[in-house]
Write an enzyme that holds these catalytic residues in place. Structure first.
Site, PDB file in Angstrom:
ATOM      1  N   HIS A   1      53.858  46.158  31.675  1.00  0.00           N
ATOM      2  CA  HIS A   1      53.077  47.333  31.290  1.00  0.00           C
ATOM      3  C   HIS A   1      52.864  48.214  32.514  1.00  0.00           C
ATOM      4  O   HIS A   1      52.011  47.955  33.360  1.00  0.00           O
ATOM      5  CB  HIS A   1      51.738  46.892  30.682  1.00  0.00           C
ATOM      6  CG  HIS A   1      50.895  48.044  30.247  1.00  0.00           C
ATOM      7  ND1 HIS A   1      49.512  47.987  30.234  1.00  0.00           N
ATOM      8  CD2 HIS A   1      51.218  49.290  29.822  1.00  0.00           C
ATOM      9  CE1 HIS A   1      49.029  49.153  29.817  1.00  0.00           C
ATOM     10  NE2 HIS A   1      50.049  49.950  29.563  1.00  0.00           N
TER      11      HIS A   1
ATOM     12  N   GLU B   1      51.091  45.544  34.917  1.00  0.00           N
ATOM     13  CA  GLU B   1      50.595  44.315  34.287  1.00  0.00           C
ATOM     14  C   GLU B   1      51.809  43.523  33.811  1.00  0.00           C
ATOM     15  O   GLU B   1      52.618  44.038  33.029  1.00  0.00           O
ATOM     16  CB  GLU B   1      49.699  44.639  33.083  1.00  0.00           C
ATOM     17  CG  GLU B   1      48.310  45.081  33.432  1.00  0.00           C
ATOM     18  CD  GLU B   1      47.448  45.334  32.198  1.00  0.00           C
ATOM     19  OE1 GLU B   1      46.290  44.899  32.198  1.00  0.00           O
ATOM     20  OE2 GLU B   1      47.924  45.973  31.233  1.00  0.00           O
TER      21      GLU B   1
ATOM     22  N   SER C   1      51.681  48.593  25.519  1.00  0.00           N
ATOM     23  CA  SER C   1      50.316  48.555  26.053  1.00  0.00           C
ATOM     24  C   SER C   1      49.370  47.833  25.101  1.00  0.00           C
ATOM     25  O   SER C   1      48.199  47.644  25.408  1.00  0.00           O
ATOM     26  CB  SER C   1      49.802  49.985  26.282  1.00  0.00           C
ATOM     27  OG  SER C   1      49.827  50.719  25.070  1.00  0.00           O
TER      28      SER C   1
ATOM     29  N   ASN D   1      43.261  47.802  29.724  1.00  0.00           N
ATOM     30  CA  ASN D   1      42.771  48.502  28.531  1.00  0.00           C
ATOM     31  C   ASN D   1      41.667  47.736  27.821  1.00  0.00           C
ATOM     32  O   ASN D   1      40.825  48.332  27.140  1.00  0.00           O
ATOM     33  CB  ASN D   1      43.930  48.800  27.572  1.00  0.00           C
ATOM     34  CG  ASN D   1      44.793  49.932  28.080  1.00  0.00           C
ATOM     35  OD1 ASN D   1      44.358  50.744  28.888  1.00  0.00           O
ATOM     36  ND2 ASN D   1      46.028  49.991  27.628  1.00  0.00           N
TER      37      ASN D   1
END
Length: 282
Positions: free
Chosen positions: A140, A152, A119, A190
């Protein structure tokens, strides 16, 4: 490239979730971890998750049995040789991931794709330590994997179009919605999410509202299922702080400075749900 068998390194929360998603979709899975206890626990977690889906009538008894039958567990990397794609889902530690990836490199056929579920770690940097940088990619997944639709797909500088196409098709076959992302700290989700959480701590530190009202505001005003402070407690305040520190180091931009209150709470050991107290008490 057709993918029908997926290897997964790591039987923890992410690894067993990915295994379940793959097996339910009809792919064969080899889930590898360092001990028999770890893989047994991972398989038991999948069985429990499938049982809950059965009780909710989301799957049939036959589908549950078939999915479990598709998952083979092992403590030996040798068993991964039959896979067309191997996903590394080990702990978020660069040196550990490098060791795993280099072990896979020596073992797997040249055409096998290797993906990392990282991540935060650079896909370009990880690809550079392999003998197959063009066949290395980021996948991800989001927790809980069986429920969350997003994946992702992160392209390193070296990732080939063919590798991207194969992994994109595989993620779609899992019933997921893949988004393609260039390699950059935090990728997309994120990169946006953690600074938002950090800003919520600034709002709290300035006394603009109570934690409950901050979270209620974002839930009701932005239709978020959980407020940013409650989410920080779920993620772990130490994890949020570590991500912000990666951003400030990588980008050198002061907008990524961590809120002093977040730092103070981490220093006090108030890490969220896992420690019994964060913004809220548990």
């Amino acid at each position: 490239m057709s993918i029908n068998t997926v290897g997964i390194i790591g039987a923890g929360t992410m690894g067993n979730g990915i295994a379940q998603a793959c097996a339910v979709s009809g792919l064969n899975v080899i889930m590898v971890d360092i001990s028999e206890a770890a893989v047994a626990k991972g398989l038991a977690t999948v069985a429990g998750s499938l049982e809950r889906l059965l009780k909710k009538e989301k799957i049939t008894a036959e589908a549950k049995v078939a999915a479990l039958a598709r998952i083979k567990v092992s403590t030996s990397y040798e068993d991964l040789k039959v896979a067309q794609l191997v996903i590394e889902a080990a702990t978020e530690n660069y040196d550990l991931k490098v060791r795993i990836i280099q072990q896979l490199d020596a073992l797997l056929a040249a055409e096998v794709i290797v993906a990392s579920n990282t991540s935060s770690i650079s896909i370009t940097k990880l690809a550079a330590v392999t003998q197959r940088p063009d066949r290395f990619i980021g996948m991800h997944f989001f927790n809980p994997v069986p429920m969350m639709a997003l994946v992702e797909i992160i392209r390193g500088l070296q990732t080939s179009d063919a590798t991207h196409a194969a992994v994109h098709a595989m993620a779609t076959a899992l019933g997921k919605t893949p988004i393609t992302v260039k390699n950059s700290p935090g990728f997309v989700v994120n990169r946006i999410l953690v600074p938002m959480i950090n800003e919520a701590f600034f709002v709290l530190a300035e006394g603009l509202a109570t934690p409950e009202d901050i979270d209620a505001g974002m839930k009701l005003g932005c239709n978020q299922p959980i407020g940013p402070l409650a989410l920080a407690d779920m993620i772990g305040l130490d994890v949020c702080l570590a991500v912000m520190e990666v951003y400030i180091n990588e980008f050198g931009d002061s907008k990524y400075r961590a809120c002093p209150l977040l730092k103070e709470m981490v220093a006090a050991g108030r890490l969220g749900r896992k420690s019994g107290q964060g913004v809220y008490k548990y």
